[in-house]
Design an enzyme around this catalytic site. Structure first.
Site, short mmCIF file in Angstrom:
data_model
loop_
_atom_site.label_atom_id
_atom_site.label_comp_id
_atom_site.label_asym_id
_atom_site.label_seq_id
_atom_site.Cartn_x
_atom_site.Cartn_y
_atom_site.Cartn_z
N LYS A 200 0.84 -1.21 0.00
CA LYS A 200 0.00 0.00 0.00
C LYS A 200 0.88 1.27 0.00
O LYS A 200 2.10 1.18 0.20
CB LYS A 200 -0.92 -0.04 1.22
N ASN B 158 -1.56 -0.30 7.43
CA ASN B 158 -1.04 -1.65 7.74
C ASN B 158 -0.19 -2.27 6.62
O ASN B 158 -0.04 -3.49 6.54
CB ASN B 158 -2.17 -2.58 8.21
N GLU C 69 -9.44 -10.36 -7.71
CA GLU C 69 -8.50 -9.23 -7.58
C GLU C 69 -7.41 -9.29 -8.66
O GLU C 69 -7.03 -8.27 -9.22
CB GLU C 69 -7.87 -9.24 -6.17
N TYR D 226 -12.18 -2.67 -3.04
CA TYR D 226 -12.69 -2.68 -1.68
C TYR D 226 -14.23 -2.67 -1.63
O TYR D 226 -14.82 -2.29 -0.62
CB TYR D 226 -12.12 -1.49 -0.88
N HIS E 233 -1.66 -5.51 1.49
CA HIS E 233 -2.92 -6.22 1.29
C HIS E 233 -2.62 -7.63 0.79
O HIS E 233 -1.71 -7.83 0.00
CB HIS E 233 -3.77 -5.50 0.24
N1 UDP Z 1 -9.60 -0.74 7.54
C1 UDP Z 1 -9.69 0.49 8.17
N2 UDP Z 1 -10.56 0.60 9.22
C2 UDP Z 1 -11.35 -0.42 9.65
C3 UDP Z 1 -11.25 -1.66 8.99
C4 UDP Z 1 -10.38 -1.78 7.93
O1 UDP Z 1 -8.98 1.43 7.82
O2 UDP Z 1 -12.11 -0.23 10.59
C5 UDP Z 1 -8.67 -0.88 6.39
C6 UDP Z 1 -7.43 -1.68 6.74
O3 UDP Z 1 -6.31 -1.02 6.18
C7 UDP Z 1 -7.67 -3.01 6.05
C8 UDP Z 1 -8.55 -2.62 4.88
O4 UDP Z 1 -9.35 -1.57 5.36
O5 UDP Z 1 -6.45 -3.61 5.64
C9 UDP Z 1 -9.44 -3.73 4.37
O6 UDP Z 1 -10.12 -4.32 5.46
P1 UDP Z 1 -10.24 -5.92 5.60
O7 UDP Z 1 -11.18 -6.19 6.72
O8 UDP Z 1 -10.58 -6.46 4.24
O9 UDP Z 1 -8.79 -6.33 6.09
P2 UDP Z 1 -7.57 -7.09 5.38
O10 UDP Z 1 -8.15 -8.14 4.47
O11 UDP Z 1 -6.78 -6.04 4.65
O12 UDP Z 1 -6.78 -7.68 6.52
#
Ligand code: UDP
Length: 160
Positions: A20, A123, A137, A60, A126
């Site tokens: 990211k 974080n 994707e 997303y 992805h």
């Molecule tokens: N995210 C966020 N706030 C939240 C939940 C998710 O900013 O409350 C962001 C976070 O960076 C995450 C991304 O949205 O990686 C996608 O969320 P997902 O639950 O799909 O997590 P991932 O698959 O990336 O672990």
């Protein structure tokens, strides 16, 4: 080992992995690639781009309507990302384990997020969460001619 043995289909599972904007800015691209590479996974696609709003909205899409969605799309489109396709046995599940929990503060040390991140919205990386989403994707981010067909010579030293 002198003859070429067709690679088992199970070794050809693919995952979409993306560094990211914060990972690119923090110069962690090499670190992420290194971890997948040294584990034995095969890199079949890689590019750097600033994602459009359209691609971010689709990527997303499952989070559309949630409070954090506009901020998430705004952030992912704010700078360059490194989009990748990695291949190997159980890459989707193993990739998620290598990346760590969504919230970095809950990610174990040794995982990418556990080693390099603190906040949820920063974080670093992805990784697809299922084989189905990986296929979706990969088709979203890459055209078929951007994915390389080749046989790494180390394959028999990684898979028995
Ligand atoms: N995210 C966020 N706030 C939240 C939940 C998710 O900013 O409350 C962001 C976070 O960076 C995450 C991304 O949205 O990686 C996608 O969320 P997902 O639950 O799909 O997590 P991932 O698959 O990336 O672990």
């Amino acid at each position: 080992m002198g003859t070429t043995v067709a690679m088992a289909a199970s070794n050809q599972e693919r995952s979409f992995i993306m560094v990211k904007p914060e990972g690119v800015q923090r110069a962690l691209v090499g670190e992420v690639i290194k971890r997948f590479e040294q584990r034995g996974f095969k890199l079949v696609g890689l590019k750097v781009l600033v994602p459009s709003k359209d691609i971010a909205n689709v990527h997303y899409g499952e989070h559309e309507g949630k409070p954090f969605f506009p901020k998430l799309v705004g952030h992912i489109t704010s700078g360059a990302v490194v989009a990748m396709v990695w291949e190997g046995k159980d890459i989707v599940k193993t990739g998620r384990a290598m990346i760590g929990a969504t919230n970095p503060l809950a990610s174990a040390p040794g995982t990418i997020r556990g080693d390099f991140a603190i906040d949820l919205g920063r974080n670093i990386v992805h990784g697809s969460d299922s084989v189905d989403s990986a296929q979706r994707e990969i088709a979203l981010w890459f055209s078929p001619d951007e994915l390389a067909e080749y046989d790494p010579t180390v394959t028999p030293w990684i898979y028995e």
